[in-house]
Design a protein around this motif. Sequence first.
Motif, PDB file in Angstrom:
ATOM      1  N   ILE A 124      50.661  37.399  49.574  1.00  0.00           N
ATOM      2  CA  ILE A 124      50.135  38.693  50.035  1.00  0.00           C
ATOM      3  C   ILE A 124      48.899  39.074  49.237  1.00  0.00           C
ATOM      4  O   ILE A 124      47.898  39.552  49.788  1.00  0.00           O
ATOM      5  CB  ILE A 124      51.208  39.794  49.906  1.00  0.00           C
ATOM      6  N   ILE A 125      48.938  38.848  47.928  1.00  0.00           N
ATOM      7  CA  ILE A 125      47.785  39.145  47.075  1.00  0.00           C
ATOM      8  C   ILE A 125      46.581  38.305  47.482  1.00  0.00           C
ATOM      9  O   ILE A 125      45.452  38.810  47.562  1.00  0.00           O
ATOM     10  CB  ILE A 125      48.145  38.912  45.591  1.00  0.00           C
ATOM     11  N   LEU A 126      46.800  37.024  47.772  1.00  0.00           N
ATOM     12  CA  LEU A 126      45.701  36.152  48.201  1.00  0.00           C
ATOM     13  C   LEU A 126      45.118  36.610  49.538  1.00  0.00           C
ATOM     14  O   LEU A 126      43.895  36.623  49.729  1.00  0.00           O
ATOM     15  CB  LEU A 126      46.187  34.711  48.307  1.00  0.00           C
ATOM     16  N   ILE A 127      45.990  36.987  50.463  1.00  0.00           N
ATOM     17  CA  ILE A 127      45.529  37.453  51.775  1.00  0.00           C
ATOM     18  C   ILE A 127      44.720  38.739  51.628  1.00  0.00           C
ATOM     19  O   ILE A 127      43.647  38.901  52.225  1.00  0.00           O
ATOM     20  CB  ILE A 127      46.727  37.667  52.723  1.00  0.00           C
ATOM     21  N   LEU A 128      45.220  39.675  50.820  1.00  0.00           N
ATOM     22  CA  LEU A 128      44.500  40.931  50.593  1.00  0.00           C
ATOM     23  C   LEU A 128      43.150  40.675  49.934  1.00  0.00           C
ATOM     24  O   LEU A 128      42.147  41.320  50.274  1.00  0.00           O
ATOM     25  CB  LEU A 128      45.339  41.864  49.720  1.00  0.00           C
TER      26      LEU A 128
ATOM     27  N   ALA B  92      37.276  40.493  50.496  1.00  0.00           N
ATOM     28  CA  ALA B  92      35.986  39.811  50.420  1.00  0.00           C
ATOM     29  C   ALA B  92      35.217  39.951  51.731  1.00  0.00           C
ATOM     30  O   ALA B  92      34.000  40.212  51.741  1.00  0.00           O
ATOM     31  CB  ALA B  92      36.195  38.336  50.084  1.00  0.00           C
ATOM     32  N   ILE B  93      35.917  39.808  52.858  1.00  0.00           N
ATOM     33  CA  ILE B  93      35.283  39.953  54.176  1.00  0.00           C
ATOM     34  C   ILE B  93      34.792  41.380  54.369  1.00  0.00           C
ATOM     35  O   ILE B  93      33.671  41.632  54.832  1.00  0.00           O
ATOM     36  CB  ILE B  93      36.270  39.561  55.289  1.00  0.00           C
ATOM     37  N   GLU B  94      35.637  42.329  54.001  1.00  0.00           N
ATOM     38  CA  GLU B  94      35.291  43.748  54.147  1.00  0.00           C
ATOM     39  C   GLU B  94      34.076  44.102  53.306  1.00  0.00           C
ATOM     40  O   GLU B  94      33.167  44.825  53.754  1.00  0.00           O
ATOM     41  CB  GLU B  94      36.500  44.597  53.732  1.00  0.00           C
TER      42      GLU B  94
ATOM     43  N   ASP C  56      30.701  45.351  55.323  1.00  0.00           N
ATOM     44  CA  ASP C  56      30.380  46.769  55.220  1.00  0.00           C
ATOM     45  C   ASP C  56      28.998  47.025  54.636  1.00  0.00           C
ATOM     46  O   ASP C  56      28.553  48.170  54.592  1.00  0.00           O
ATOM     47  CB  ASP C  56      31.440  47.469  54.347  1.00  0.00           C
ATOM     48  N   LYS C  57      28.327  45.981  54.203  1.00  0.00           N
ATOM     49  CA  LYS C  57      27.009  46.152  53.580  1.00  0.00           C
ATOM     50  C   LYS C  57      25.870  45.709  54.484  1.00  0.00           C
ATOM     51  O   LYS C  57      24.706  45.716  54.066  1.00  0.00           O
ATOM     52  CB  LYS C  57      26.958  45.396  52.247  1.00  0.00           C
ATOM     53  N   VAL C  58      26.181  45.310  55.707  1.00  0.00           N
ATOM     54  CA  VAL C  58      25.162  44.861  56.651  1.00  0.00           C
ATOM     55  C   VAL C  58      24.995  45.910  57.743  1.00  0.00           C
ATOM     56  O   VAL C  58      25.971  46.228  58.441  1.00  0.00           O
ATOM     57  CB  VAL C  58      25.547  43.507  57.284  1.00  0.00           C
ATOM     58  N   PRO C  59      23.788  46.485  57.904  1.00  0.00           N
ATOM     59  CA  PRO C  59      23.569  47.476  58.959  1.00  0.00           C
ATOM     60  C   PRO C  59      23.980  46.937  60.327  1.00  0.00           C
ATOM     61  O   PRO C  59      23.828  45.757  60.612  1.00  0.00           O
ATOM     62  CB  PRO C  59      22.053  47.731  58.886  1.00  0.00           C
ATOM     63  N   VAL C  60      24.492  47.791  61.173  1.00  0.00           N
ATOM     64  CA  VAL C  60      25.019  47.495  62.504  1.00  0.00           C
ATOM     65  C   VAL C  60      26.400  46.846  62.382  1.00  0.00           C
ATOM     66  O   VAL C  60      27.362  47.300  63.007  1.00  0.00           O
ATOM     67  CB  VAL C  60      24.084  46.593  63.338  1.00  0.00           C
TER      68      VAL C  60
END
Length: 205
Positions: free
Chosen positions: A49-53, A58-60, A64-68
Amino acid sequence: MLEVLTGSGLAASAGLNAYIPLLLMGLLARYTDLVDLPSGWQWLGNGWIILILAALLAIEVVADKVPVVDHVNDVVQTVVRPTAGGLAFGAGSSSQTVTVSDPDSFFSSHQWIPVAVGVLIALGVHLLKAAARPLVNATTAGFGAPVASTAEDATSVIMSAVAILLPVLVLVFLIGFVAFVFWFLRRRVDRRRERQAARAAGFRV
């Protein structure tokens, strides 16, 4: 009271980033004595679960830092963040932490209540974040997205840690959040009036 503040802080943190409070709870429960998860929440400390989170975080962080892309991410996270907030509030308010010694005394007979409260808190924070981001992108030509996202991630980390270690300070954040909501809504109303006045002046000309 401390249980409420711990859960509220974690839920608000999830409204900014769904995975940070859950990951922090899991890591602290697995590798330290700062958090003792109740039986129903032991899965948060599971290695997989920790690895999945961590992978989802990392994806989030990147998206979240790329416009659009950040706007699309916010739409998807409309479901994810409130859900994570409910889980974070439920786990945090019923866990024995360094500041909470009797978690079973809180919400002991209605276990769905803390989850529902966490969903509402996280949803409120998420909606404010999602409403503010397009304004940031528009006024900075997209350059403000990574700055705003980094600030939100840092706030989420700090808020999660404070909720676990010093939950009394969560009150400061909640008061500041309410003040910011009023300021933000008032600013939007003022900007709408300014646009309407500009249109009316254009028609008169």
